[in-house]
Design a protein around this motif. Structure first.
Motif, PDB file in Angstrom:
ATOM      1  N   LEU A  53      13.879 -32.076   5.447  1.00  0.00           N
ATOM      2  CA  LEU A  53      14.683 -33.124   4.852  1.00  0.00           C
ATOM      3  C   LEU A  53      13.921 -33.593   3.624  1.00  0.00           C
ATOM      4  O   LEU A  53      12.799 -34.084   3.734  1.00  0.00           O
ATOM      5  CB  LEU A  53      14.889 -34.274   5.830  1.00  0.00           C
ATOM      6  CG  LEU A  53      15.652 -35.486   5.310  1.00  0.00           C
ATOM      7  CD1 LEU A  53      17.078 -35.108   4.928  1.00  0.00           C
ATOM      8  CD2 LEU A  53      15.672 -36.584   6.348  1.00  0.00           C
ATOM      9  N   TYR A  54      14.506 -33.390   2.441  1.00  0.00           N
ATOM     10  CA  TYR A  54      13.887 -33.801   1.178  1.00  0.00           C
ATOM     11  C   TYR A  54      14.371 -35.202   0.839  1.00  0.00           C
ATOM     12  O   TYR A  54      15.573 -35.472   0.857  1.00  0.00           O
ATOM     13  CB  TYR A  54      14.255 -32.819   0.061  1.00  0.00           C
ATOM     14  CG  TYR A  54      13.446 -31.550   0.107  1.00  0.00           C
ATOM     15  CD1 TYR A  54      12.381 -31.345  -0.751  1.00  0.00           C
ATOM     16  CD2 TYR A  54      13.742 -30.556   1.027  1.00  0.00           C
ATOM     17  CE1 TYR A  54      11.633 -30.181  -0.708  1.00  0.00           C
ATOM     18  CE2 TYR A  54      12.993 -29.385   1.082  1.00  0.00           C
ATOM     19  CZ  TYR A  54      11.948 -29.219   0.212  1.00  0.00           C
ATOM     20  OH  TYR A  54      11.199 -28.059   0.268  1.00  0.00           O
ATOM     21  N   TRP A  55      13.431 -36.090   0.539  1.00  0.00           N
ATOM     22  CA  TRP A  55      13.733 -37.484   0.253  1.00  0.00           C
ATOM     23  C   TRP A  55      13.805 -37.752  -1.244  1.00  0.00           C
ATOM     24  O   TRP A  55      12.925 -37.337  -1.998  1.00  0.00           O
ATOM     25  CB  TRP A  55      12.665 -38.387   0.855  1.00  0.00           C
ATOM     26  CG  TRP A  55      12.673 -38.452   2.349  1.00  0.00           C
ATOM     27  CD1 TRP A  55      11.747 -37.914   3.195  1.00  0.00           C
ATOM     28  CD2 TRP A  55      13.627 -39.114   3.177  1.00  0.00           C
ATOM     29  NE1 TRP A  55      12.079 -38.196   4.505  1.00  0.00           N
ATOM     30  CE2 TRP A  55      13.236 -38.934   4.511  1.00  0.00           C
ATOM     31  CE3 TRP A  55      14.788 -39.832   2.909  1.00  0.00           C
ATOM     32  CZ2 TRP A  55      13.947 -39.448   5.581  1.00  0.00           C
ATOM     33  CZ3 TRP A  55      15.499 -40.348   3.982  1.00  0.00           C
ATOM     34  CH2 TRP A  55      15.083 -40.157   5.297  1.00  0.00           C
ATOM     35  N   VAL A  56      14.839 -38.491  -1.658  1.00  0.00           N
ATOM     36  CA  VAL A  56      14.973 -38.974  -3.030  1.00  0.00           C
ATOM     37  C   VAL A  56      14.572 -40.445  -3.025  1.00  0.00           C
ATOM     38  O   VAL A  56      15.192 -41.257  -2.330  1.00  0.00           O
ATOM     39  CB  VAL A  56      16.425 -38.827  -3.548  1.00  0.00           C
ATOM     40  CG1 VAL A  56      16.560 -39.422  -4.938  1.00  0.00           C
ATOM     41  CG2 VAL A  56      16.843 -37.374  -3.528  1.00  0.00           C
ATOM     42  N   ILE A  57      13.520 -40.763  -3.764  1.00  0.00           N
ATOM     43  CA  ILE A  57      13.025 -42.136  -3.856  1.00  0.00           C
ATOM     44  C   ILE A  57      13.112 -42.584  -5.305  1.00  0.00           C
ATOM     45  O   ILE A  57      12.544 -41.939  -6.189  1.00  0.00           O
ATOM     46  CB  ILE A  57      11.567 -42.236  -3.341  1.00  0.00           C
ATOM     47  CG1 ILE A  57      11.491 -41.784  -1.879  1.00  0.00           C
ATOM     48  CG2 ILE A  57      11.040 -43.657  -3.515  1.00  0.00           C
ATOM     49  CD1 ILE A  57      10.090 -41.697  -1.324  1.00  0.00           C
ATOM     50  N   LYS A  58      13.832 -43.682  -5.526  1.00  0.00           N
ATOM     51  CA  LYS A  58      13.977 -44.253  -6.876  1.00  0.00           C
ATOM     52  C   LYS A  58      14.417 -43.219  -7.903  1.00  0.00           C
ATOM     53  O   LYS A  58      13.868 -43.108  -8.978  1.00  0.00           O
ATOM     54  CB  LYS A  58      12.695 -44.934  -7.315  1.00  0.00           C
ATOM     55  CG  LYS A  58      12.209 -45.966  -6.339  1.00  0.00           C
ATOM     56  CD  LYS A  58      11.961 -47.340  -6.744  1.00  0.00           C
ATOM     57  CE  LYS A  58      12.114 -47.762  -8.136  1.00  0.00           C
ATOM     58  NZ  LYS A  58      12.698 -49.055  -8.292  1.00  0.00           N
TER      59      LYS A  58
END
Length: 140
Positions: A53-58
């Motif tokens: 699961l790749y996270w997108v932060i800001k």
């Protein structure tokens, strides 16, 4: 070949924020770390074959967690949900801009950014904020 998911990490300001949240959950829960969504992925076998699961932060794709299980369930209100069970380890990846979206999306292995450690020792030593700014400027 493993398939991945991409998801917005709402509320986190940095990878360190996400790591702190994971650590807090690990101390307060005895069960497997999971992220609950409304929809269950139809391509679960491909995701569990080494997917993350790749996270997108800001607004930047910047970290990933390995998927270790996908558990559909019905919550106390009778609504179908899905628990994406995740490894506690958080791996920084080469930052890349990503527009906002709702829910999760599939991410092909060819589109997944490389781990930051594989990109070189110099990048891993840079502070996260500097990596973010360099990526926004197109220098990473």
């Amino acid at each position: 070949m493993a398939l991945h998911l991409i998801k917005l990490c709402v509320g986190a300001e940095s990878i360190a924020d996400l790591q702190a949240w994971i650590a807090l959950r690990a101390r307060t829960k005895s069960a497997v770390h999971a992220h609950v969504t409304r929809m269950a992925p139809k391509r679960a076998p491909e995701l569990l074959d080494g997917g993350s699961l790749y996270w997108v932060i800001k607004g930047q794709l910047c970290a990933r967690q390995r998927l270790i299980g996908i558990e559909p369930f019905v919550d106390s209100a009778g609504i179908k949900r899905c628990a994406l069970q995740l490894d506690d380890g958080l791996v920084a990846v080469r930052p890349r801009p990503c527009r906002a979206f709702q829910g999760w999306r599939y991410l092909a292995p060819s589109d997944a950014p490389p781990d930051l450690a594989a990109a070189g020792a110099a990048l891993t030593e840079l502070p996260e904020q500097l990596r973010r700014e360099l990526s926004e400027l197109g220098l990473l």
